[in-house]
Scaffold this active site. Structure first.
Site, mmCIF file in Angstrom:
data_model
loop_
_atom_site.group_PDB
_atom_site.id
_atom_site.type_symbol
_atom_site.label_atom_id
_atom_site.label_comp_id
_atom_site.label_asym_id
_atom_site.label_seq_id
_atom_site.Cartn_x
_atom_site.Cartn_y
_atom_site.Cartn_z
ATOM 1 N N GLU A 142 0.831 -1.139 0.144
ATOM 2 C CA GLU A 142 -0.103 0.055 -0.212
ATOM 3 C C GLU A 142 0.839 1.245 -0.304
ATOM 4 O OE1 GLU A 142 -2.965 0.016 3.073
ATOM 5 O OE2 GLU A 142 -3.745 1.672 2.364
ATOM 6 N N ASN A 193 -12.322 -1.303 -0.828
ATOM 7 C CA ASN A 193 -11.797 -1.889 0.398
ATOM 8 C C ASN A 193 -12.477 -1.499 1.827
ATOM 9 O OD1 ASN A 193 -9.041 -2.824 1.957
ATOM 10 N ND2 ASN A 193 -9.412 -0.835 2.572
ATOM 11 N N GLU A 194 -12.511 -2.553 2.459
ATOM 12 C CA GLU A 194 -13.265 -2.360 4.092
ATOM 13 C C GLU A 194 -14.297 -1.242 3.810
ATOM 14 O OE1 GLU A 194 -10.109 -1.508 6.817
ATOM 15 O OE2 GLU A 194 -9.347 -3.465 6.697
ATOM 16 N N TYR A 231 -6.573 -9.008 11.712
ATOM 17 C CA TYR A 231 -5.380 -8.544 12.065
ATOM 18 C C TYR A 231 -5.206 -9.223 13.591
ATOM 19 C CZ TYR A 231 -4.218 -5.521 8.327
ATOM 20 O OH TYR A 231 -4.219 -5.046 6.992
ATOM 21 N N GLU A 236 -6.111 -9.190 4.014
ATOM 22 C CA GLU A 236 -5.031 -8.239 4.907
ATOM 23 C C GLU A 236 -5.076 -9.437 6.041
ATOM 24 O OE1 GLU A 236 -5.962 -4.225 5.518
ATOM 25 O OE2 GLU A 236 -6.314 -3.928 3.480
ATOM 26 N N GLN A 293 2.202 -6.040 5.580
ATOM 27 C CA GLN A 293 2.409 -5.670 4.180
ATOM 28 C C GLN A 293 3.724 -6.122 3.673
ATOM 29 O OE1 GLN A 293 1.168 -1.722 3.293
ATOM 30 N NE2 GLN A 293 -0.842 -2.048 4.352
HETATM 31 O O1 AHR Z 1 -3.020 -2.499 6.320
HETATM 32 C C1 AHR Z 1 -3.247 -1.354 6.924
HETATM 33 C C2 AHR Z 1 -4.801 -0.936 6.739
HETATM 34 O O2 AHR Z 1 -5.378 -1.804 7.270
HETATM 35 C C3 AHR Z 1 -5.196 -0.790 5.449
HETATM 36 O O3 AHR Z 1 -5.104 0.073 4.628
HETATM 37 C C4 AHR Z 1 -6.882 -0.962 5.657
HETATM 38 O O4 AHR Z 1 -7.515 -1.813 4.698
HETATM 39 C C5 AHR Z 1 -6.911 -1.974 7.018
HETATM 40 O O5 AHR Z 1 -7.677 -1.239 8.148
#
Ligand code: AHR
Length: 492
Positions: free
Chosen positions: A25, A172-173, A239, A296, A345
């Protein structure tokens, strides 16, 4: 002692190599500095892209790369990132530090990166603040083989032939930073936008819907119900945050034993998420046509002391290696539905495989896991069962051993075994049904859970040969040290 049973004669689905995918990103030093340094840089590069980073990525056979975001994707206007660099329009990267983005890394540069790495591009379109026309024109610019005003522009910008771009994300999201939408509204928008994304020439798009955040099962249910037939995949984000996402997330290197086990327990939650989202998808798509992709995932800690907190730069220790190995074992075992995953990432942001500082580059313990696990790419999954005890601290008990197994076209059987215990070696007995004893080789990644590779000491954590195993017909017994990941390879 753990018992592992591997049903070598029972091949299941293919483990898509795209499970070993990555995400990049416009955030902190992922793109600028980490991947792209410009043609005038003193750092060795080809067309502005770092040679050392590309070589390292080729070595782990990165299959697919997602770009330009993340949150950034929903404010990215692709036409600002093409043409002569000095004329490119600048923009404010409002999500990540409010920096002025000069758009010197755009569509052509991203596809050049994919060419150098040898991976497929996965482009995430702007649904949040872009238009249907803008998204549809991007696909035309990229893939239309004939002559149109847009493809003439592409040719003037130096690219005669269309690119092959299969993977295309629509927003995205969208439940959050990508527009704060309700799933009903997103489903309608998805149906509308995807209508105008055409398959040109031999290019067939694989359309990816913005999926749920973690346990948002209503999102999956609604989007599958209302838009399922129009999509090829839905993207889950999850995450691993040891602490509290909105307060203290936890430090990348300074953690206690309890935090270590909590982190691994939270990483293991991925399995439950996949199972539950899959159950919902099964209601609308029993044949598993629609893939669940996890575009992600990874650890998210507090930024390193002294670093810009908006750049999400974090160090990467053996704890991260174990998170990666546990997660990849889960993806392998669920690869009938999970057909792509992209760790967040690739360089210098969150759970990276590579860190850079000026000219210096470090390969992280997570990189070593991608190296060990590449043997599973496109191999046939093999059923495996584990009997193991629990280890950990109160409130964070987890299985000591995790496994996945596969057999590749060359007839090699690969077994990846994780020992999560911080202090106990496990004598693991692996019964391999349908296997005659043959040559066995093994490699290991192990160290103290806090060990990491720094710019001053880049080779502290590395893969080594492993020989603490005995082999007899149908059985391998291995002494798996604490905090380790072992890959056993044999012909089958
Ligand atoms: O990876 C960092 C961020 O986390 C991304 O931009 C977003 O999609 C997520 O919330």
């Amino acid at each position: 002692m753990s018992r592992i049973i591997v049903h070598a004669e029972h091949l299941l689905n293919k483990i898509s190599k795209n499970i070993y995918g990555h995400f990049s990103e416009h955030l902190g030093h992922c793109i600028y500095g980490g991947i792209y340094v410009g043609e005038e840089s003193e750092i060795a590069n080809v067309n502005g892209i770092r040679t050392d980073v590309v070589e390292a990525l080729r070595h782990i056979r990165v299959p697919v790369l997602r770009w330009p975001g993340g949150c950034f994707a929903d404010e990215y206007h692709w036409k600002d990132g093409i043409g002569p660099k000095r004329k490119r329009k600048k923009m404010v990267n409002s999500n990540w530090g409010g920096l002025v983005e000069d758009n010197s890394f755009g569509t052509h540069e991203f596809l050049e990166l994919c060419r150098q790495v040898g991976c497929e591009p996965y482009i995430n379109g702007n649904l949040g603040s872009g238009t249907v026309r803008e998204m549809s024109e991007w696909v035309e610019y990229l893939t239309f083989p004939g002559r149109s005003p847009l493809t003439r522009l592409r040719m003037r910008n130096g690219r005669e032939q269309p690119w092959k771009v299969k993977f295309f994300g629509i927003g995205n999201e969208s439940w959050g930073g990508g527009g704060n939408m309700r799933p009903e509204y997103y489903s309608d928008l998805f149906r509308r936008y995807q209508t105008y994304l055409k398959d040109f020439g031999g290019n067939k798009l694989f359309k990816i819907a913005s999926g749920p955040n973690e346990e948002d099962y209503r999102w999956t249910d609604t989007v599958m119900k209302l838009a399922g037939p129009y999509m090829d995949a839905i993207a889950l984000h999850y995450y691993t945050v040891p602490g509290d996402f909105n307060n203290v997330k936890g430090s990348a290197l300074d953690f206690t034993e309890a935090e270590y086990y909590t982190t691994l327990k939270k990483a293991l939650k991925m399995e439950r998420l996949i199972e539950k989202h899959t159950q919902i998808m099964d209601r609308y798509d029993p044949s598993h046509r629609v893939a669940l992709i996890v575009d992600e995932w990874g650890t998210w800690y507090d930024a390193e002391p002294g670093a810009n907190p908006q750049f999400l730069f974090q160090q990467n220790s053996m704890r991260d290696a174990l998170v990666a190995a546990l997660t990849l074992n889960i993806f392998n075992r669920h690869s009938d539905r999970v057909r792509m995953a992209n760790i967040a990432q690739m360089v210098n942001v969150l759970q990276s495989v590579i860190l850079t500082e000026g000219k210096k580059m470090v390969l992280t313990p997570t990189y070593c896991i991608y190296d060990l696990f590449q043997a599973h790419q496109d191999a046939a999954l093999i059923d495996s069962d584990v009997q193991t005890k629990e280890v950990g601290t109160q409130g964070a008990l987890i299985p000591q051993i995790s496994v996945s197994a596969s057999r590749n076209e060359a007839g090699e059987l690969n077994l990846t075994i994780v020992n999560t215990s911080l202090d106990e070696t496990d004598l693991a007995e692996c019964r391999i049904l349908g296997w005659e004893a043959g040559r066995v080789t093994a490699s290991i990644l192990t160290d103290d859970s806090h060990a990491y590779n720094s710019f001053a000491s880049p080779d502290t954590v590395k893969i080594r040969a492993f020989d603490r195993l005995t082999v007899k017909k149908g059985e391998i017994t291995a002494e798996i040290p604490p905090c380790s990941v072992v890959r056993i390879k044999t012909a089958c």
